[in-house]
Design a protein around this motif. Structure first.
Motif, PDB file in Angstrom:
ATOM      1  N   TYR A 276       0.834  -1.207   0.000  1.00 45.00           N
ATOM      2  CA  TYR A 276       0.000   0.000   0.000  1.00 45.00           C
ATOM      3  C   TYR A 276       0.872   1.262   0.000  1.00 45.00           C
ATOM      4  O   TYR A 276       0.603   2.217  -0.737  1.00 45.00           O
ATOM      5  CB  TYR A 276      -0.894   0.031   1.232  1.00 45.00           C
ATOM      6  N   ALA A 277       1.892   1.272   0.843  1.00 48.59           N
ATOM      7  CA  ALA A 277       2.746   2.453   0.963  1.00 48.59           C
ATOM      8  C   ALA A 277       3.418   2.778  -0.371  1.00 48.59           C
ATOM      9  O   ALA A 277       3.521   3.949  -0.762  1.00 48.59           O
ATOM     10  CB  ALA A 277       3.789   2.238   2.049  1.00 48.59           C
ATOM     11  N   ARG A 278       3.853   1.745  -1.076  1.00 46.06           N
ATOM     12  CA  ARG A 278       4.532   1.967  -2.357  1.00 46.06           C
ATOM     13  C   ARG A 278       3.569   2.489  -3.414  1.00 46.06           C
ATOM     14  O   ARG A 278       3.882   3.443  -4.146  1.00 46.06           O
ATOM     15  CB  ARG A 278       5.180   0.647  -2.819  1.00 46.06           C
ATOM     16  N   LEU A 279       2.386   1.899  -3.506  1.00 45.49           N
ATOM     17  CA  LEU A 279       1.464   2.244  -4.589  1.00 45.49           C
ATOM     18  C   LEU A 279       0.686   3.533  -4.336  1.00 45.49           C
ATOM     19  O   LEU A 279       0.260   4.198  -5.282  1.00 45.49           O
ATOM     20  CB  LEU A 279       0.487   1.088  -4.825  1.00 45.49           C
ATOM     21  N   LEU A 280       0.492   3.873  -3.055  1.00 40.02           N
ATOM     22  CA  LEU A 280      -0.340   5.031  -2.734  1.00 40.02           C
ATOM     23  C   LEU A 280       0.467   6.234  -2.265  1.00 40.02           C
ATOM     24  O   LEU A 280      -0.111   7.241  -1.846  1.00 40.02           O
ATOM     25  CB  LEU A 280      -1.354   4.638  -1.660  1.00 40.02           C
ATOM     26  N   ALA A 281       1.790   6.136  -2.343  1.00 42.51           N
ATOM     27  CA  ALA A 281       2.647   7.205  -1.808  1.00 42.51           C
ATOM     28  C   ALA A 281       2.401   8.543  -2.481  1.00 42.51           C
ATOM     29  O   ALA A 281       2.478   9.596  -1.832  1.00 42.51           O
ATOM     30  CB  ALA A 281       4.117   6.808  -1.958  1.00 42.51           C
ATOM     31  N   HIS A 282       2.090   8.546  -3.767  1.00 38.54           N
ATOM     32  CA  HIS A 282       1.927   9.799  -4.508  1.00 38.54           C
ATOM     33  C   HIS A 282       0.540   9.902  -5.127  1.00 38.54           C
ATOM     34  O   HIS A 282       0.363  10.509  -6.185  1.00 38.54           O
ATOM     35  CB  HIS A 282       3.005   9.906  -5.586  1.00 38.54           C
ATOM     36  N   ALA A 283      -0.447   9.316  -4.444  1.00 39.95           N
ATOM     37  CA  ALA A 283      -1.813   9.333  -4.968  1.00 39.95           C
ATOM     38  C   ALA A 283      -2.365  10.755  -5.013  1.00 39.95           C
ATOM     39  O   ALA A 283      -2.122  11.564  -4.114  1.00 39.95           O
ATOM     40  CB  ALA A 283      -2.713   8.446  -4.098  1.00 39.95           C
ATOM     41  N   LYS A 284      -3.105  11.049  -6.062  1.00 41.34           N
ATOM     42  CA  LYS A 284      -3.734  12.358  -6.190  1.00 41.34           C
ATOM     43  C   LYS A 284      -4.944  12.428  -5.269  1.00 41.34           C
ATOM     44  O   LYS A 284      -5.811  11.553  -5.297  1.00 41.34           O
ATOM     45  CB  LYS A 284      -4.170  12.582  -7.637  1.00 41.34           C
ATOM     46  N   GLY A 285      -5.011  13.457  -4.426  1.00 40.32           N
ATOM     47  CA  GLY A 285      -6.156  13.626  -3.543  1.00 40.32           C
ATOM     48  C   GLY A 285      -6.145  12.706  -2.343  1.00 40.32           C
ATOM     49  O   GLY A 285      -7.173  12.529  -1.677  1.00 40.32           O
ATOM     50  N   ASP A 307      -9.058  13.070   0.492  1.00 42.69           N
ATOM     51  CA  ASP A 307      -9.760  14.351   0.495  1.00 42.69           C
ATOM     52  C   ASP A 307     -11.262  14.153   0.261  1.00 42.69           C
ATOM     53  O   ASP A 307     -12.086  14.618   1.030  1.00 42.69           O
ATOM     54  CB  ASP A 307      -9.187  15.275  -0.591  1.00 42.69           C
ATOM     55  N   ASP A 308     -11.584  13.453  -0.812  1.00 45.16           N
ATOM     56  CA  ASP A 308     -12.982  13.201  -1.177  1.00 45.16           C
ATOM     57  C   ASP A 308     -13.405  11.835  -0.618  1.00 45.16           C
ATOM     58  O   ASP A 308     -13.775  10.925  -1.347  1.00 45.16           O
ATOM     59  CB  ASP A 308     -13.114  13.239  -2.697  1.00 45.16           C
ATOM     60  N   ARG A 364      -4.706  -5.012  -5.947  1.00 41.82           N
ATOM     61  CA  ARG A 364      -6.051  -4.739  -6.471  1.00 41.82           C
ATOM     62  C   ARG A 364      -6.752  -3.652  -5.659  1.00 41.82           C
ATOM     63  O   ARG A 364      -7.382  -2.744  -6.201  1.00 41.82           O
ATOM     64  CB  ARG A 364      -6.886  -6.018  -6.451  1.00 41.82           C
ATOM     65  N   ILE A 365      -6.639  -3.740  -4.317  1.00 46.33           N
ATOM     66  CA  ILE A 365      -7.272  -2.735  -3.461  1.00 46.33           C
ATOM     67  C   ILE A 365      -6.674  -1.357  -3.703  1.00 46.33           C
ATOM     68  O   ILE A 365      -7.381  -0.351  -3.833  1.00 46.33           O
ATOM     69  CB  ILE A 365      -7.127  -3.151  -1.978  1.00 46.33           C
ATOM     70  N   ALA A 366      -5.340  -1.299  -3.771  1.00 43.81           N
ATOM     71  CA  ALA A 366      -4.664  -0.022  -4.008  1.00 43.81           C
ATOM     72  C   ALA A 366      -5.040   0.551  -5.366  1.00 43.81           C
ATOM     73  O   ALA A 366      -5.309   1.752  -5.500  1.00 43.81           O
ATOM     74  CB  ALA A 366      -3.155  -0.204  -3.891  1.00 43.81           C
ATOM     75  N   ASN A 367      -5.068  -0.304  -6.413  1.00 43.61           N
ATOM     76  CA  ASN A 367      -5.399   0.183  -7.747  1.00 43.61           C
ATOM     77  C   ASN A 367      -6.846   0.641  -7.838  1.00 43.61           C
ATOM     78  O   ASN A 367      -7.151   1.628  -8.536  1.00 43.61           O
ATOM     79  CB  ASN A 367      -5.115  -0.895  -8.790  1.00 43.61           C
ATOM     80  N   ALA A 368      -7.750  -0.063  -7.154  1.00 42.09           N
ATOM     81  CA  ALA A 368      -9.149   0.383  -7.135  1.00 42.09           C
ATOM     82  C   ALA A 368      -9.269   1.759  -6.488  1.00 42.09           C
ATOM     83  O   ALA A 368     -10.047   2.608  -6.940  1.00 42.09           O
ATOM     84  CB  ALA A 368     -10.009  -0.636  -6.388  1.00 42.09           C
ATOM     85  N   THR A 369      -8.482   1.976  -5.450  1.00 41.73           N
ATOM     86  CA  THR A 369      -8.473   3.279  -4.794  1.00 41.73           C
ATOM     87  C   THR A 369      -7.913   4.352  -5.720  1.00 41.73           C
ATOM     88  O   THR A 369      -8.485   5.448  -5.842  1.00 41.73           O
ATOM     89  CB  THR A 369      -7.644   3.209  -3.498  1.00 41.73           C
ATOM     90  N   LEU A 370      -6.810   4.041  -6.400  1.00 37.33           N
ATOM     91  CA  LEU A 370      -6.207   4.994  -7.326  1.00 37.33           C
ATOM     92  C   LEU A 370      -7.159   5.339  -8.473  1.00 37.33           C
ATOM     93  O   LEU A 370      -7.245   6.507  -8.896  1.00 37.33           O
ATOM     94  CB  LEU A 370      -4.902   4.427  -7.877  1.00 37.33           C
ATOM     95  N   ASP A 371      -7.873   4.345  -8.980  1.00 40.76           N
ATOM     96  CA  ASP A 371      -8.831   4.602 -10.057  1.00 40.76           C
ATOM     97  C   ASP A 371      -9.897   5.603  -9.618  1.00 40.76           C
ATOM     98  O   ASP A 371     -10.290   6.492 -10.383  1.00 40.76           O
ATOM     99  CB  ASP A 371      -9.496   3.301 -10.496  1.00 40.76           C
ATOM    100  N   ILE A 374      -8.700   9.296  -9.410  1.00 38.64           N
ATOM    101  CA  ILE A 374      -8.498  10.011 -10.663  1.00 38.64           C
ATOM    102  C   ILE A 374      -9.650  10.974 -10.925  1.00 38.64           C
ATOM    103  O   ILE A 374      -9.486  12.009 -11.567  1.00 38.64           O
ATOM    104  CB  ILE A 374      -8.341   9.015 -11.823  1.00 38.64           C
ATOM    105  N   GLU A 375     -10.846  10.638 -10.379  1.00 35.87           N
ATOM    106  CA  GLU A 375     -11.996  11.507 -10.569  1.00 35.87           C
ATOM    107  C   GLU A 375     -11.752  12.841  -9.869  1.00 35.87           C
ATOM    108  O   GLU A 375     -10.995  12.916  -8.902  1.00 35.87           O
ATOM    109  CB  GLU A 375     -13.255  10.831 -10.010  1.00 35.87           C
ATOM    110  N   PRO A 376     -12.411  13.918 -10.297  1.00 38.17           N
ATOM    111  CA  PRO A 376     -12.157  15.250  -9.720  1.00 38.17           C
ATOM    112  C   PRO A 376     -12.394  15.273  -8.221  1.00 38.17           C
ATOM    113  O   PRO A 376     -13.368  14.708  -7.713  1.00 38.17           O
ATOM    114  CB  PRO A 376     -13.159  16.147 -10.453  1.00 38.17           C
ATOM    115  N   ASP A 377     -11.483  15.917  -7.503  1.00 42.34           N
ATOM    116  CA  ASP A 377     -11.633  16.054  -6.059  1.00 42.34           C
ATOM    117  C   ASP A 377     -12.812  16.965  -5.744  1.00 42.34           C
ATOM    118  O   ASP A 377     -13.076  17.927  -6.443  1.00 42.34           O
ATOM    119  CB  ASP A 377     -10.364  16.660  -5.435  1.00 42.34           C
ATOM    120  N   GLN A 378     -13.483  16.642  -4.648  1.00 43.84           N
ATOM    121  CA  GLN A 378     -14.617  17.439  -4.221  1.00 43.84           C
ATOM    122  C   GLN A 378     -14.424  17.979  -2.813  1.00 43.84           C
ATOM    123  O   GLN A 378     -15.345  18.527  -2.225  1.00 43.84           O
ATOM    124  CB  GLN A 378     -15.899  16.597  -4.256  1.00 43.84           C
ATOM    125  N   ALA A 379     -13.248  17.797  -2.254  1.00 44.41           N
ATOM    126  CA  ALA A 379     -13.016  18.242  -0.873  1.00 44.41           C
ATOM    127  C   ALA A 379     -11.721  19.026  -0.805  1.00 44.41           C
ATOM    128  O   ALA A 379     -10.812  18.850  -1.616  1.00 44.41           O
ATOM    129  CB  ALA A 379     -12.946  17.034   0.077  1.00 44.41           C
TER     130      ALA A 379
END
Length: 390
Positions: A276-285, A307-308, A364-371, A374-379
């Protein structure tokens, strides 16, 4: 439970709360908190301090023990914000419950000193931390009593633990479950494993047996409720299921606890946290709430600030992915301007690090979160101070 639950792996030198000098096994972590409160023998109606960021099962035992909860804020590290507790509340408080969140324990040195100064007993909630070191001491060794939940770390039908490094534990008069319940405990473990096809070589035969059993069990009826949608105290108490707190844990739980190895549990949870730390380290939002833990802990979850969070959380749940959020806060919990608790309740998602999640599962969990991210932040972005190294 599957066959790999019995596999041995070496994780030397990592402490377990079970290693403390005095222990008492209960049916659950909430039952352990209840028994710890009884062991303190505080007067009825006295105050117990509880964090604003909590699972309801942390508050329910306080009320059931005929005590009154009062709430304290937490800082960006998850430690008690002791300045948020006013002098009047301190004077009437007899105990404090402080938690190690996410399986990432912290030093309670400052809290221990504060408790000693004010004559307040410390219950160290290790529900997320069955293993590890909390700064200068092993997990559980800071508290007058410590509590834990075995079912969060082992494939057992139930079980909790009260432990102490400093105090003896007088054995309460717990009753034994009936023989029917004992047998059902073993059946539940096997049925749950079979449902998820964990017992290779036995799945098919056991599935047929359980199918016959369930075909004869009537489905529960569902009735409409006219209660308002918001939770009240009665709803919370009922959902916490405090009915078996005066019983001993099932034989199935105690037998599996005794024979299952620990090393694989620790190492695989560390590995999953690292994915998780590797895949989500630079996640947008989104951002990891804490950086990588030390090698002396076994993470319960990977805490991710989003954020959202509302949109992402509900979308992940809709995919039946193992993600949690502590958004059910006990009615009447107050707010404090410096409190990280309300922000965590909404924005921190807990991605499970369980040892029976493979690397493919966590990817799979990390990629589902990243997907979803990608949608516009709302928070709005959180304050930078909410990100802390562990």
């Amino acid at each position: 439970m599957d066959w790999s639950s019995f596999a041995r792996a070496s994780a030397p030198g990592i402490h377990s709360i079970e290693n403390l000098s005095n222990t008492l096994f209960t049916t659950s972590g909430r039952a352990a908190i209840y028994q710890a409160l009884l062991l303190l023998n505080r007067p009825a109606g006295s105050t117990v301090l509880v964090p604003t960021y909590h699972c309801p099962t942390m508050v329910a035992p306080v009320l059931l023990a005929n005590l009154k909860p009062a709430y304290f804020a937490i800082d960006a590290d998850g430690l008690p914000l002791l300045d948020s507790i006013d002098a009047t509340t301190i004077a009437r408080s007899s105990a404090i419950i402080a938690a190690h969140y996410f399986g990432l324990p912290r030093s309670f040195a400052k809290l221990r000193q504060w408790c000693d100064q004010h004559g307040i007993a410390l219950i160290e909630d290790c529900a997320h931390c069955y293993f590890g070191d909390a700064g200068e001491r092993p997990v559980g060794a800071w508290g007058d009593y410590a509590t834990a939940s075995l079912s969060k770390f082992f494939p057992v039908p139930e079980a909790g633990l009260v432990a102490s490094a400093h105090r003896s534990i007088e054995r309460p008069a717990l009753t034994s479950p009936a023989l029917k319940a004992q047998v059902k405990g073993w059946i539940d473990v096997l049925e749950y494993a079979t449902t998820y096809k964990r017992l290779a070589g036995l799945n098919r035969g056991l599935a047929l047996l359980f199918g016959l059993k369930n075909a004869r069990t009537p489905m529960p009826s569902v009735t409409a409720s006219n209660k308002p949608s918001g939770p009240d105290e009665d709803d919370m108490m009922r959902d916490c299921d405090m009915g078996r707190i005066q019983q001993r844990p099932l034989w199935a739980a105690m037998t599996l606890k005794s024979i299952l190895p620990r090393g694989r549990v620790i190492l695989q949870r560390q590995k999953n946290y690292g994915v998780y730390a590797r895949l989500l380290a630079h996640a947008k939002g989104a951002r990891p709430l804490f950086s990588m833990p030390s090698a002396s802990v076994a993470p319960y979850v990977f805490p991710l600030w989003v954020d959202d969070a509302d949109r992402v959380y509900h979308a992940l749940k809709a995919q039946s992915l193992p993600v949690f959020r502590w958004d059910r806060i006990w009615p009447g919990t107050p707010s404090h301007p410096a409190d990280a608790g309300p922000l965590w309740s909404r924005h921190v998602l807990q991605l499970l690090c369980h040892q029976d999640l493979s690397e493919a599962d966590t990817v799979r969990i990390a990629n589902a979160t990243l997907d979803l991210l990608i949608e516009p932040d709302q928070a709005a972005l959180p304050p930078p101070s909410l990100h802390r190294p562990l």
